[in-house]
Design a protein around this motif. Structure first.
Motif, PDB file in Angstrom:
ATOM      1  N   ARG A  46      88.677  -4.216 -12.384  1.00  8.15           N
ATOM      2  CA  ARG A  46      88.632  -3.920 -13.813  1.00  8.15           C
ATOM      3  C   ARG A  46      87.189  -3.784 -14.281  1.00  8.15           C
ATOM      4  O   ARG A  46      86.314  -4.547 -13.874  1.00  8.15           O
ATOM      5  CB  ARG A  46      89.298  -5.065 -14.580  1.00  8.15           C
ATOM      6  CG  ARG A  46      89.437  -4.838 -16.040  1.00  8.15           C
ATOM      7  CD  ARG A  46      90.524  -3.837 -16.404  1.00  8.15           C
ATOM      8  NE  ARG A  46      91.827  -4.432 -16.274  1.00  8.15           N
ATOM      9  CZ  ARG A  46      92.792  -3.969 -15.469  1.00  8.15           C
ATOM     10  NH1 ARG A  46      92.614  -2.912 -14.754  1.00  8.15           N
ATOM     11  NH2 ARG A  46      93.956  -4.554 -15.400  1.00  8.15           N
ATOM     12  N   LEU A  47      86.965  -2.802 -15.128  1.00  6.98           N
ATOM     13  CA  LEU A  47      85.672  -2.607 -15.780  1.00  6.98           C
ATOM     14  C   LEU A  47      85.951  -2.409 -17.264  1.00  6.98           C
ATOM     15  O   LEU A  47      86.707  -1.510 -17.638  1.00  6.98           O
ATOM     16  CB  LEU A  47      84.953  -1.377 -15.221  1.00  6.98           C
ATOM     17  CG  LEU A  47      83.673  -0.978 -15.957  1.00  6.98           C
ATOM     18  CD1 LEU A  47      82.562  -1.969 -15.657  1.00  6.98           C
ATOM     19  CD2 LEU A  47      83.250   0.420 -15.558  1.00  6.98           C
ATOM     20  N   LEU A  48      85.389  -3.287 -18.076  1.00  9.08           N
ATOM     21  CA  LEU A  48      85.515  -3.175 -19.526  1.00  9.08           C
ATOM     22  C   LEU A  48      84.140  -2.942 -20.116  1.00  9.08           C
ATOM     23  O   LEU A  48      83.174  -3.586 -19.709  1.00  9.08           O
ATOM     24  CB  LEU A  48      86.097  -4.462 -20.127  1.00  9.08           C
ATOM     25  CG  LEU A  48      87.459  -4.919 -19.643  1.00  9.08           C
ATOM     26  CD1 LEU A  48      87.860  -6.209 -20.348  1.00  9.08           C
ATOM     27  CD2 LEU A  48      88.511  -3.847 -19.860  1.00  9.08           C
ATOM     28  N   ALA A  49      84.049  -2.032 -21.063  1.00  8.85           N
ATOM     29  CA  ALA A  49      82.778  -1.757 -21.739  1.00  8.85           C
ATOM     30  C   ALA A  49      82.969  -1.958 -23.239  1.00  8.85           C
ATOM     31  O   ALA A  49      83.996  -1.577 -23.806  1.00  8.85           O
ATOM     32  CB  ALA A  49      82.315  -0.339 -21.449  1.00  8.85           C
ATOM     33  N   PHE A  50      81.981  -2.581 -23.850  1.00  7.18           N
ATOM     34  CA  PHE A  50      81.997  -2.860 -25.277  1.00  7.18           C
ATOM     35  C   PHE A  50      80.724  -2.317 -25.904  1.00  7.18           C
ATOM     36  O   PHE A  50      79.689  -2.227 -25.249  1.00  7.18           O
ATOM     37  CB  PHE A  50      82.059  -4.372 -25.536  1.00  7.18           C
ATOM     38  CG  PHE A  50      83.291  -5.025 -24.997  1.00  7.18           C
ATOM     39  CD1 PHE A  50      84.420  -5.148 -25.788  1.00  7.18           C
ATOM     40  CD2 PHE A  50      83.325  -5.517 -23.705  1.00  7.18           C
ATOM     41  CE1 PHE A  50      85.567  -5.757 -25.290  1.00  7.18           C
ATOM     42  CE2 PHE A  50      84.460  -6.124 -23.204  1.00  7.18           C
ATOM     43  CZ  PHE A  50      85.581  -6.250 -23.994  1.00  7.18           C
ATOM     44  N   ALA A  51      80.791  -1.996 -27.189  1.00  8.15           N
ATOM     45  CA  ALA A  51      79.608  -1.571 -27.932  1.00  8.15           C
ATOM     46  C   ALA A  51      79.459  -2.469 -29.153  1.00  8.15           C
ATOM     47  O   ALA A  51      80.446  -2.848 -29.787  1.00  8.15           O
ATOM     48  CB  ALA A  51      79.738  -0.114 -28.365  1.00  8.15           C
ATOM     49  N   ALA A  52      78.220  -2.801 -29.444  1.00  7.56           N
ATOM     50  CA  ALA A  52      77.887  -3.588 -30.628  1.00  7.56           C
ATOM     51  C   ALA A  52      77.128  -2.686 -31.592  1.00  7.56           C
ATOM     52  O   ALA A  52      76.434  -1.757 -31.168  1.00  7.56           O
ATOM     53  CB  ALA A  52      77.028  -4.789 -30.241  1.00  7.56           C
ATOM     54  N   PRO A  53      77.232  -2.962 -32.881  1.00  6.03           N
ATOM     55  CA  PRO A  53      76.523  -2.116 -33.845  1.00  6.03           C
ATOM     56  C   PRO A  53      75.005  -2.212 -33.718  1.00  6.03           C
ATOM     57  O   PRO A  53      74.290  -1.272 -34.056  1.00  6.03           O
ATOM     58  CB  PRO A  53      77.007  -2.616 -35.207  1.00  6.03           C
ATOM     59  CG  PRO A  53      77.578  -3.966 -34.960  1.00  6.03           C
ATOM     60  CD  PRO A  53      78.020  -3.998 -33.532  1.00  6.03           C
ATOM     61  N   ASP A  54      74.509  -3.364 -33.223  1.00 10.79           N
ATOM     62  CA  ASP A  54      73.069  -3.536 -33.047  1.00 10.79           C
ATOM     63  C   ASP A  54      72.818  -4.698 -32.095  1.00 10.79           C
ATOM     64  O   ASP A  54      73.728  -5.449 -31.758  1.00 10.79           O
ATOM     65  CB  ASP A  54      72.364  -3.772 -34.392  1.00 10.79           C
ATOM     66  CG  ASP A  54      72.995  -4.905 -35.183  1.00 10.79           C
ATOM     67  OD1 ASP A  54      73.090  -6.032 -34.640  1.00 10.79           O
ATOM     68  OD2 ASP A  54      73.413  -4.669 -36.328  1.00 10.79           O
ATOM     69  N   ARG A  55      71.572  -4.839 -31.667  1.00  6.99           N
ATOM     70  CA  ARG A  55      71.223  -5.869 -30.684  1.00  6.99           C
ATOM     71  C   ARG A  55      71.373  -7.286 -31.249  1.00  6.99           C
ATOM     72  O   ARG A  55      71.765  -8.204 -30.543  1.00  6.99           O
ATOM     73  CB  ARG A  55      69.784  -5.624 -30.186  1.00  6.99           C
ATOM     74  CG  ARG A  55      69.333  -6.542 -29.082  1.00  6.99           C
ATOM     75  CD  ARG A  55      70.237  -6.387 -27.865  1.00  6.99           C
ATOM     76  NE  ARG A  55      69.940  -7.365 -26.861  1.00  6.99           N
ATOM     77  CZ  ARG A  55      69.589  -7.078 -25.629  1.00  6.99           C
ATOM     78  NH1 ARG A  55      69.514  -5.832 -25.231  1.00  6.99           N
ATOM     79  NH2 ARG A  55      69.330  -8.036 -24.783  1.00  6.99           N
ATOM     80  N   LYS A  56      71.085  -7.464 -32.530  1.00  8.90           N
ATOM     81  CA  LYS A  56      71.215  -8.788 -33.147  1.00  8.90           C
ATOM     82  C   LYS A  56      72.659  -9.256 -33.092  1.00  8.90           C
ATOM     83  O   LYS A  56      72.938 -10.415 -32.748  1.00  8.90           O
ATOM     84  CB  LYS A  56      70.711  -8.787 -34.587  1.00  8.90           C
ATOM     85  CG  LYS A  56      70.827 -10.167 -35.227  1.00  8.90           C
ATOM     86  CD  LYS A  56      70.420 -10.174 -36.671  1.00  8.90           C
ATOM     87  CE  LYS A  56      70.519 -11.519 -37.334  1.00  8.90           C
ATOM     88  NZ  LYS A  56      71.534 -12.429 -36.920  1.00  8.90           N
TER      89      LYS A  56
END
Length: 94
Positions: A46-56
């Motif tokens: 399994r490979l899951l990828a997530f994105a955050a709105p910014d580094r903080k």
């Protein structure tokens, strides 16, 4: 993040992932962008990828007690857990 699912825990893994892990991360600002399953070959299942709105936001999540709890619970169902932080780009990233 990538990992292999422990076969004996598959049902509990799916319940934890869909009922707790993903909703908790989404509530904190992460969006799952990809979910890949390896059907053949010597790669993580399994490979899951997530994105955050910014580094903080990402740093706040990764340094929180809730993240530590979720990651420890995930480890009950998986092996070979690896995580990587990379700048967001459109398309597949491994």
């Amino acid at each position: 993040m990538s990992y292999d699912i422990v076969p004996e825990t598959r049902q509990n893994y799916y319940e934890f992932l869909t009922r707790e892990f993903l909703p908790q991360l989404q509530a904190r600002g992460l969006v799952m962008t990809d979910a890949w399953h390896t059907a053949y070959g010597d790669y993580p299942v399994r490979l899951l990828a997530f994105a955050a709105p910014d580094r903080k936001t990402l740093n706040d999540i990764l340094h929180s007690d809730k993240w530590q709890e979720l990651e420890e619970r995930l480890k009950q169902y998986v092996t070979n857990l690896q995580s990587q932080i990379a700048p967001y780009k459109e398309g597949f990233q491994f």
